[in-house]
Design a protein around this motif. Structure first.
Motif, PDB file in Angstrom:
ATOM      1  N   UNK A 319     -11.776  28.972  45.753  1.00 33.50           N
ATOM      2  CA  UNK A 319     -13.062  29.583  46.100  1.00 33.50           C
ATOM      3  C   UNK A 319     -14.246  28.940  45.395  1.00 33.50           C
ATOM      4  N   UNK A 320     -14.024  27.785  44.755  1.00 34.84           N
ATOM      5  CA  UNK A 320     -15.119  27.081  44.096  1.00 34.84           C
ATOM      6  C   UNK A 320     -15.183  25.633  44.580  1.00 34.84           C
ATOM      7  N   UNK A 321     -16.380  25.058  44.516  1.00 31.87           N
ATOM      8  CA  UNK A 321     -16.537  23.642  44.835  1.00 31.87           C
ATOM      9  C   UNK A 321     -15.821  22.801  43.782  1.00 31.87           C
ATOM     10  N   UNK A 322     -15.412  21.596  44.195  1.00 31.40           N
ATOM     11  CA  UNK A 322     -14.623  20.717  43.338  1.00 31.40           C
ATOM     12  C   UNK A 322     -15.306  19.357  43.235  1.00 31.40           C
ATOM     13  N   UNK A 323     -15.400  18.849  42.021  1.00 28.95           N
ATOM     14  CA  UNK A 323     -15.832  17.470  41.790  1.00 28.95           C
ATOM     15  C   UNK A 323     -14.656  16.730  41.167  1.00 28.95           C
ATOM     16  N   UNK A 324     -14.472  15.491  41.562  1.00 28.68           N
ATOM     17  CA  UNK A 324     -13.353  14.688  41.073  1.00 28.68           C
ATOM     18  C   UNK A 324     -13.878  13.449  40.351  1.00 28.68           C
ATOM     19  N   UNK A 325     -13.315  13.180  39.173  1.00 30.71           N
ATOM     20  CA  UNK A 325     -13.592  11.939  38.458  1.00 30.71           C
ATOM     21  C   UNK A 325     -12.435  10.988  38.739  1.00 30.71           C
ATOM     22  N   UNK A 340      -4.252  18.825  52.251  1.00 30.22           N
ATOM     23  CA  UNK A 340      -2.872  19.148  52.627  1.00 30.22           C
ATOM     24  C   UNK A 340      -2.458  20.529  52.130  1.00 30.22           C
ATOM     25  N   UNK A 341      -3.164  21.052  51.100  1.00 34.53           N
ATOM     26  CA  UNK A 341      -2.892  22.406  50.634  1.00 34.53           C
ATOM     27  C   UNK A 341      -4.146  23.288  50.755  1.00 34.53           C
ATOM     28  N   UNK A 342      -5.071  22.887  51.599  1.00 36.79           N
ATOM     29  CA  UNK A 342      -6.217  23.736  51.909  1.00 36.79           C
ATOM     30  C   UNK A 342      -7.363  23.709  50.928  1.00 36.79           C
ATOM     31  N   UNK A 343      -7.363  22.759  49.988  1.00 31.23           N
ATOM     32  CA  UNK A 343      -8.483  22.638  49.053  1.00 31.23           C
ATOM     33  C   UNK A 343      -9.574  21.799  49.708  1.00 31.23           C
ATOM     34  N   UNK A 344     -10.341  22.451  50.572  1.00 31.60           N
ATOM     35  CA  UNK A 344     -11.352  21.766  51.382  1.00 31.60           C
ATOM     36  C   UNK A 344     -12.708  21.671  50.691  1.00 31.60           C
ATOM     37  N   UNK A 345     -12.846  22.279  49.518  1.00 31.94           N
ATOM     38  CA  UNK A 345     -14.160  22.309  48.859  1.00 31.94           C
ATOM     39  C   UNK A 345     -14.334  21.167  47.855  1.00 31.94           C
ATOM     40  N   UNK A 346     -13.688  20.061  48.138  1.00 32.23           N
ATOM     41  CA  UNK A 346     -13.906  18.819  47.376  1.00 32.23           C
ATOM     42  C   UNK A 346     -15.206  18.221  47.894  1.00 32.23           C
ATOM     43  N   UNK A 347     -16.275  18.355  47.100  1.00 30.92           N
ATOM     44  CA  UNK A 347     -17.601  17.994  47.594  1.00 30.92           C
ATOM     45  C   UNK A 347     -18.203  16.771  46.919  1.00 30.92           C
ATOM     46  N   UNK A 348     -17.678  16.398  45.739  1.00 29.36           N
ATOM     47  CA  UNK A 348     -18.315  15.320  44.970  1.00 29.36           C
ATOM     48  C   UNK A 348     -17.273  14.448  44.294  1.00 29.36           C
ATOM     49  N   UNK A 349     -17.511  13.139  44.328  1.00 26.66           N
ATOM     50  CA  UNK A 349     -16.688  12.205  43.555  1.00 26.66           C
ATOM     51  C   UNK A 349     -17.593  11.375  42.668  1.00 26.66           C
ATOM     52  N   UNK A 350     -17.166  11.203  41.418  1.00 24.79           N
ATOM     53  CA  UNK A 350     -17.893  10.366  40.461  1.00 24.79           C
ATOM     54  C   UNK A 350     -16.950   9.274  39.985  1.00 24.79           C
ATOM     55  N   UNK A 351     -17.435   8.059  39.963  1.00 25.48           N
ATOM     56  CA  UNK A 351     -16.629   6.927  39.515  1.00 25.48           C
ATOM     57  C   UNK A 351     -16.322   7.100  38.035  1.00 25.48           C
ATOM     58  N   UNK A 352     -15.072   7.357  37.731  1.00 26.69           N
ATOM     59  CA  UNK A 352     -14.682   7.636  36.344  1.00 26.69           C
ATOM     60  C   UNK A 352     -14.912   6.437  35.438  1.00 26.69           C
TER      61      UNK A 352
END
Length: 469
Positions: A319-325, A340-352
């Motif tokens: 239920x929260x937005x997700x950012x990925x490094x 694939x498991x319904x985590x559709x709130x991946x909204x941001x990616x940052x180059x780690x």
């Protein structure tokens, strides 16, 4: 006839495509949400996917049935067994054919017969495959009913979905379903929905397929003739189901948006991470040791490897937005994995790789097992074991306290605030994720025990080792 096997190692999930080469039609059994692999294979073989079929309402991945139906107009063969609680809510939105035990349907010249096999879930069905109009079965798609060396667990409705009183009933239903399974010819091939690593059973084999005869000879569940003993064995020592299983039951029953309607995550600058931590979940995908040496405060660590999807399901809030490094070239694969498991709130990616040393201001220490145990014996640290229940019951340090890694977010307030917390798992992989979760929740005085319980056991006196059996 053509039969193709698809396997998602990240979820230990199997699906199948059956094609009639004469008519050019094909059906996919238990499709995953990412339908592109099926489309590519069908195009290569000159087939058109006209239908899908589901063995049950899945708990461990998002089904691709609705995706196929909405994007391609395929027909969906869905179970009409079970009570009102186990009917597909999205069936009215698509071309759905609700099927019951004994019914048959065809895809080209291939025939599939429905066999109601409750136990794992009340509505579970299997599909017996016949080539052309033959009366001899070629194989059976068992879904989460019979695996290689194991059978489906009956407790997920109670453990993951919170439906009380269903475990014992499911186990009894499974016992009766297995009687029907054993009546199939020994040569009948068995095509299960999962392999080793799935949480849908407790001892799944790594071999992808089997036969009825082989399972009758080797599968523990098909050896047992006493129902009470069977029920006891089946309901004992099942692994704790991931948090996200309850959500999967919901979306696979009610439906979820097609992936083409989900926005692509945006790329953000590295200097925005500190602000993002305040408004969303930020997941650092580097390996645990690198993360431990320096990371952005407030982030959690889930290394991007074969276990990433499963641990994301345990640790990330739907239920929260997700950012990925992560590396920018991983954006599409990470999005597909999360979807694939319904985590559709991946909204941001940052180059780690663009994070600066000045941003990686938080770390945690690694202690050897002997240092940690010495401190624990002196009363200077609180030892936290984040392994699963089965591991704990087999053997554990008598002074340790157990909270499953996947339950830390819900239970972290049980931990003491007046002493350091030394965390361990079996080998040291899960404990690093656990430390990251605790730090993100404000529990900062934490330590990782290198080598996990394997190292601890080497330094413990036998009198300090306990079991719960």
């Amino acid at each position: 006839m053509l039969l193709r096997y698809f396997y998602d190692e990240k979820l230990a999930q199997a699906s199948y495509m059956v094609g009639c080469q004469k008519t050019g039609e094909a059906i996919v059994i238990d499709p995953a949400r990412n339908i592109e692999p099926y489309l590519k294979e069908a195009e290569k073989e000159g087939l058109r996917i006209s239908a899908t079929a589901e063995t049950h309402i899945h708990a461990d991945f998002v089904s691709g049935t609705r995706e196929f139906a909405k994007r391609l107009g395929t027909t969906a063969y869905l179970s009409d067994e079970g009570d009102a609680s186990w009917k597909y809510g999205f069936a009215s939105e698509i071309d759905a054919r609700l099927v019951k035990d004994g019914e048959t349907f065809k895809v080209g010249n291939v025939t599939l017969e429905v066999m109601h096999t409750p136990g794992h879930t009340p509505e579970h069905i299997s599909f017996v495959l016949y080539d052309r109009d033959q009366t001899v079965p070629m194989g059976i798609f068992t879904g989460d009913f019979v695996f290689v060396g194991d059978i489906g667990r009956p407790d997920l409705l109670e453990e993951a979905a919170g439906i009380q009183g269903t475990t014992a009933l499911g186990a009894k239903q499974m016992f009766q379903s297995l009687k029907r399974f054993k009546q199939l010819p020994d040569f009948t091939q068995v095509w299960p929905g999962h392999g080793a690593g799935s949480a849908c059973g407790k001892a799944l084999g790594a071999v992808p397929t089997s036969t009825v005869g082989y399972e009758k000879a080797t599968n523990w569940a098909l050896q047992m003739e006493d129902e009470a003993a069977f029920v006891k064995e089946l309901t004992t020592d099942q692994p704790e189901p991931p948090n996200y299983f309850a959500m999967m039951k919901k979306v696979n029953k009610e439906g979820i948006v097609v992936t083409t309607e989900v926005d692509r995550p945006r790329l953000a600058e590295a200097n925005t991470v500190e602000e993002l931590v305040k408004t969303m979940q930020v997941v650092d995908t580097r390996d645990g040791k690198t993360f431990g040496a320096g990371h952005v405060p407030g982030t959690i660590n889930i290394p991007y490897n074969s276990k990433f999807v499963a641990w994301a399901g345990w640790l990330v809030d739907f239920n929260q937005d997700i950012a990925i490094l992560a590396a920018t070239d991983q954006l599409e694969t990470i999005q597909t994995d999360l979807q694939s498991i319904g985590l559709d709130r991946f909204v941001t990616l940052i180059d780690v790789e663009k994070l600066s040393a000045s941003q990686l201001t938080e770390s945690y220490p690694d202690w050897t097992a002997d240092k940690a145990i010495a401190a624990a014996e002196a009363g200077d640290v609180y030892v936290l074991d984040v392994r699963n229940k089965t591991e704990w019951e087999k053997s554990h340090y008598e002074q340790a306290h157990r909270i499953l890694l996947g339950k830390l977010v819900a239970r972290h307030e049980e931990l003491p605030s007046d002493q350091p917390i030394a965390v361990h798992c079996a080998s040291g992989v899960r404990s690093r994720m656990a430390v990251s979760v605790l730090q993100s929740l404000g529990v900062k005085n934490v330590i990782n025990i290198e080598g996990g319980y394997a190292a601890i056991e080497d330094v413990l006196d036998d009198s300090k080792i306990a079991t719960a059996r």
